[in-house]
Design an enzyme around this catalytic site. Structure first.
Site, PDB file in Angstrom:
ATOM      1  N   LYS A 203       0.832  -1.202   0.000  1.00  0.00           N
ATOM      2  CA  LYS A 203       0.000   0.000   0.000  1.00  0.00           C
ATOM      3  C   LYS A 203       0.869   1.256   0.000  1.00  0.00           C
ATOM      4  O   LYS A 203       1.943   1.286   0.598  1.00  0.00           O
ATOM      5  CB  LYS A 203      -0.937  -0.001   1.211  1.00  0.00           C
ATOM      6  CG  LYS A 203      -1.906  -1.179   1.198  1.00  0.00           C
ATOM      7  CD  LYS A 203      -2.854  -1.144   2.379  1.00  0.00           C
ATOM      8  CE  LYS A 203      -3.795  -2.344   2.361  1.00  0.00           C
ATOM      9  NZ  LYS A 203      -4.750  -2.334   3.481  1.00  0.00           N
ATOM     10  N   LYS A 284     -11.876 -10.755   6.905  1.00  0.00           N
ATOM     11  CA  LYS A 284     -10.449 -10.812   6.606  1.00  0.00           C
ATOM     12  C   LYS A 284      -9.739 -11.438   7.797  1.00  0.00           C
ATOM     13  O   LYS A 284      -9.937 -11.008   8.941  1.00  0.00           O
ATOM     14  CB  LYS A 284      -9.899  -9.412   6.321  1.00  0.00           C
ATOM     15  CG  LYS A 284     -10.543  -8.728   5.130  1.00  0.00           C
ATOM     16  CD  LYS A 284     -10.047  -7.310   4.942  1.00  0.00           C
ATOM     17  CE  LYS A 284      -8.626  -7.289   4.442  1.00  0.00           C
ATOM     18  NZ  LYS A 284      -8.165  -5.918   4.125  1.00  0.00           N
ATOM     19  N   LYS A 297      -9.132 -13.136   2.454  1.00  0.00           N
ATOM     20  CA  LYS A 297     -10.406 -12.430   2.566  1.00  0.00           C
ATOM     21  C   LYS A 297     -11.473 -13.303   1.936  1.00  0.00           C
ATOM     22  O   LYS A 297     -11.375 -13.680   0.769  1.00  0.00           O
ATOM     23  CB  LYS A 297     -10.351 -11.071   1.867  1.00  0.00           C
ATOM     24  CG  LYS A 297     -11.682 -10.320   1.907  1.00  0.00           C
ATOM     25  CD  LYS A 297     -11.578  -8.943   1.276  1.00  0.00           C
ATOM     26  CE  LYS A 297     -11.516  -9.033  -0.235  1.00  0.00           C
ATOM     27  NZ  LYS A 297     -11.512  -7.700  -0.875  1.00  0.00           N
ATOM     28  N   TYR A 362     -14.955   5.559  -0.414  1.00  0.00           N
ATOM     29  CA  TYR A 362     -13.983   6.070  -1.370  1.00  0.00           C
ATOM     30  C   TYR A 362     -14.452   5.752  -2.783  1.00  0.00           C
ATOM     31  O   TYR A 362     -15.324   4.898  -2.995  1.00  0.00           O
ATOM     32  CB  TYR A 362     -12.590   5.459  -1.136  1.00  0.00           C
ATOM     33  CG  TYR A 362     -12.587   3.966  -0.956  1.00  0.00           C
ATOM     34  CD1 TYR A 362     -12.514   3.102  -2.035  1.00  0.00           C
ATOM     35  CD2 TYR A 362     -12.658   3.407   0.328  1.00  0.00           C
ATOM     36  CE1 TYR A 362     -12.508   1.728  -1.858  1.00  0.00           C
ATOM     37  CE2 TYR A 362     -12.655   2.039   0.513  1.00  0.00           C
ATOM     38  CZ  TYR A 362     -12.584   1.209  -0.580  1.00  0.00           C
ATOM     39  OH  TYR A 362     -12.595  -0.153  -0.409  1.00  0.00           O
ATOM     40  N   LYS A 461      -7.519   1.177   6.448  1.00  0.00           N
ATOM     41  CA  LYS A 461      -8.578   2.181   6.583  1.00  0.00           C
ATOM     42  C   LYS A 461      -9.319   1.994   7.898  1.00  0.00           C
ATOM     43  O   LYS A 461      -9.685   2.971   8.566  1.00  0.00           O
ATOM     44  CB  LYS A 461      -9.545   2.077   5.397  1.00  0.00           C
ATOM     45  CG  LYS A 461      -8.887   2.231   4.033  1.00  0.00           C
ATOM     46  CD  LYS A 461      -9.914   2.091   2.924  1.00  0.00           C
ATOM     47  CE  LYS A 461      -9.285   2.205   1.544  1.00  0.00           C
ATOM     48  NZ  LYS A 461      -8.519   1.019   1.156  1.00  0.00           N
TER      49      LYS A 461
END
Length: 719
Positions: A203, A284, A297, A362, A461
């Protein structure tokens, strides 16, 4: 760098007359104050406002014209691309398009991509210019103009143009040209058959200045993934919303933050607007590498009207898949797996009294070959976290599984500031499914080390929202939270990364770099290099592979050191050779500048009572290694003790002296071994990011042995 200088360096030559005249406006402010003895009059205010209106008209008109031009060019090129592709199957070989036609088309599309990039940079730079000059005006004149002029900006919103629709169209055309009319085809479904995901994910944060450029760079290698190619692109189609569950003790938050083995995250996700009827229930699960399993996941779909009943237990997992069993569209084993997942999620939610805690919203732009998940890149923009809990006595969902006073209407101005966290950056996720030993594509490796992104390992997040929105209910914070005020922009790297024109043109690409007002300098940021606290550029004990080029432990270089003194140089060489041949912990030294204690580093930024949680990877072999080291030290201590006993029983007077020395050394060795083992085991169990190398014990034992031996010779000599 001052903003005026940044503007001069960044402007595009062909657009130079249409930028905000920042220097003249700033000069007007200074001259007006100077001529009027630092007093700003109403006449000067009216004149300044008129100049601002002229600048806004100029920028808005130019942006409107360029937008029309870009849309027209994209439309014309799209039409021509389809004509060329349709001619591929022409029975007459002479009428089929040649390779040169495709190359010319690729150059033309690259030029349009550069136009979109330049226009996006132009609008953002001018918007920043207006904000900077308004701030300077209000600060120096004591007149308040910023909120008033915001209404004028809203009336001519040149900076609100969304380029996602253009990017989708460019992606289709460019993909057709790049593949010479044979694009990869497959299932582009967001859900469907994709039930379980096992990927290597990294990320990154992306500054708003670099978002459009990054999208344009990626689309030249991967097409934008469109889930419904028959439908015209709508901004709502890119919206993704997730509702995360937890209890008041924040058990799931702490488990995910600490990266505990088996830590879970439970969320409900939907794609598009609030009218979406299909809700995905996802779990997850984090798995440590030493278990031989991968973090995974898993998810299943529910109808929106059944969600509340499922969470309360009224609608069971068996009922949820009763229709699927009758239809027979999925195998019995697949349905059994999904049903077991649904039972486990339902049981966990009810048993631990979990409820909606936080929402993440988002707009996602995904880049992937349809049906091919080996390389998937997603860019999440307009990221927002919203409270859904009732921990403070206010039930924001009113007994429902999600609050209904908001939808996908970013920036959610109807919410109070305490209920929302608007994340300042976009989040880039690079997901790879590579075989053992296989390297990612070169363009991805170049991209992730470029100036466009900033690596933030293990960013979440859910964790960020929990730490930001619920500070009264969490004590541990993620490592990136105290660094949110650090500017992540970097000077443009020398690598050939970015948008460039294939067709020769007088355009000048705008550079990406930081811009600051004259009074504002970034704390600790040096644009000649990597200053400040940058996650991907500093050694970080959070991951074993954060900085593969420079390991955390560096080989000792004593035998390579030089000195003007021949004696010092000789000592360096001998000691370096000694460390080389006696290869123990002392042959390594911690990299200079490494600070294992982030809580100490950021103690001035941490709220009272909060600490940074640093997830450390602990494998079972670490415990065994500590135990083996302890047993080895005990063996040495026992050997020295036996030696002391033998000398004491069978030796002469000098031997008794040596026995006393060896006995003290043995006692120290065993005591030190016990102390070191206990402290190491506690630190390992608590996953503390410390330096575990022993730099003291071995030296002390050698000193004790040398002293004992020397004392024996001394007494023998005196005797």
């Amino acid at each position: 760098m001052k903003f005026g200088e940044h503007l001069r360096k960044s402007l595009i030559k062909d657009y130079s007359f249409y930028y905000i005249n920042y220097d003249d406006l700033k000069h007007f402010l200074k001259k007006g104050l100077k001529d009027n003895e630092n007093k700003w009059s109403n006449e000067l205010e009216e004149e300044f406002l008129a100049d601002m209106e002229d600048e806004l008209d100029k920028v808005y008109s130019f942006t409107k014209v360029k937008n029309t031009e870009v849309h027209r060019r994209i439309k014309d090129s799209e039409k021509y691309v389809y004509e060329v592709v349709s001619a591929i199957d022409n029975p007459n070989p002479a009428e089929r398009p040649s390779e040169q036609v495709f190359e010319d088309l690729e150059d033309e599309l690259s030029d349009i991509i550069a136009d979109v990039h330049d226009l996006a940079k132009f609008t953002r730079l001018n918007y920043t210019g207006f904000q900077k000059i308004l701030k300077k005006h209000d600060k120096t004149t004591k007149f308040t103009l910023r909120p008033i002029f915001a209404v004028r900006l809203s009336a001519k919103p040149f900076y609100k143009d969304n380029y996602d629709n253009l990017i989708v169209k460019l992606s289709r055309s460019y993909d057709l040209v790049r593949t010479r009319g044979n694009p990869v085809r497959g299932d582009s479904s967001a859900g469907g058959s994709q039930q379980n995901f096992v990927r290597q994910t990294t990320k990154y944060w992306v500054h708003p200045d670099n978002i459009t450029e990054l999208k344009l760079v990626i689309l030249k290698h991967l097409p934008v993934l469109v889930f419904n190619a028959e439908k015209e692109f709508d901004q709502e189609d890119s919206a993704i919303t997730s509702i995360y569950f937890d209890n008041k003790d924040m058990d799931l938050y702490y488990g995910r933050l600490r990266k505990d083995e088996g830590a879970e995250a439970i969320r409900l996700r939907w794609y598009g607007g609030m009218k979406s009827d299909q809700i995905f229930v996802e779990r997850k699960t984090h798995r440590e590498d030493w278990t031989g399993e991968k973090s995974v996941k898993a998810r299943f779909a529910l109808k929106e009207k059944k969600v509340n009943a499922f969470l309360s237990g009224e609608f069971t997992a068996v009922q949820a898949f009763e229709k699927a069993r009758k239809d027979g569209k999925k195998s019995t084993q697949e349905i059994d797996n999904l049903e077991r997942l649904a039972k486990e999620v339902q049981y966990r939610v009810i048993k631990d009294k979990m409820r909606p805690v936080m929402r993440s919203f988002y707009n996602r732009t995904a880049f992937q070959l349809p049906g091919d998940a080996r390389v998937r890149i997603s860019l999440d923009t307009e990221l927002s976290m919203v409270r859904e809990d009732n921990f403070d006595g206010h039930d924001r969902t009113n007994g429902n599984w999600r609050r209904t006073d908001i939808g996908v209407d970013f920036p959610f101005n109807q919410l109070p500031d305490a209920d929302i966290e608007r994340f300042p950056y976009a989040v880039l996720e690079v997901k790879l499914q590579t075989q053992l030993g296989q390297e990612p594509p070169q363009w991805i490796r170049d991209l992730v080390v470029s100036h466009l992104v900033e690596a933030v390992p293990k960013f979440s997040k859910f964790i960020h929202g929990g730490a930001s929105l619920l500070p009264d209910y969490v004590e541990l914070l993620p490592f990136w939270l105290p660094q949110m005020d650090v500017d992540i922009r970097k000077p443009k790297s020398q690598e050939n990364i970015g948008i460039r024109r294939q067709i020769q043109s007088s355009h000048k690409s705008s550079s990406s770099g930081g811009e600051l007002d004259e009074e504002e300098l970034l704390d600790g940021t040096d644009y000649s290099g990597y200053g400040g606290v940058h996650f991907s550029n500093d050694i970080n004990p959070l991951e074993e592979d954060l900085d593969e080029q420079t390991p955390l432990l560096l080989p000792s270089t004593y035998n390579q050191r030089t000195s003007d003194s021949p004696i010092t140089a000789f000592v360096y060489k001998v000691y370096g050779g000694f460390l080389h041949y006696f290869n123990d912990d002392r042959t390594f030294t911690v990299k200079p500048g490494t600070n294992f204690d982030l809580n100490e580093t950021f103690k001035d930024k941490l709220p009272k009572g909060k600490t940074i949680c640093i997830p450390i990877r602990i494998e079972p072999k670490v415990y065994f290694a500590a135990e083996r080291t302890f047993l080895s030290w005990l063996s040495i201590g026992m050997l020295l003790g036996f030696t002391a006993s033998a000398l004491l029983n069978y030796g002469n007077k000098s031997a008794i002296t040596a026995a006393i020395g060896f006995f003290i050394t043995a006692l120290f060795t065993m005591s030190y071994a016990i102390y070191t083992y206990v402290t190491r085991t506690i630190n390992i169990r608590e996953k503390k990011p410390l330096g575990y190398a022993d730099e003291l014990g071995v030296n002390l034992i050698c000193l004790f042995l040398a002293t004992s031996t020397f004392a024996t010779f001394l007494f023998k000599f005196l005797e």
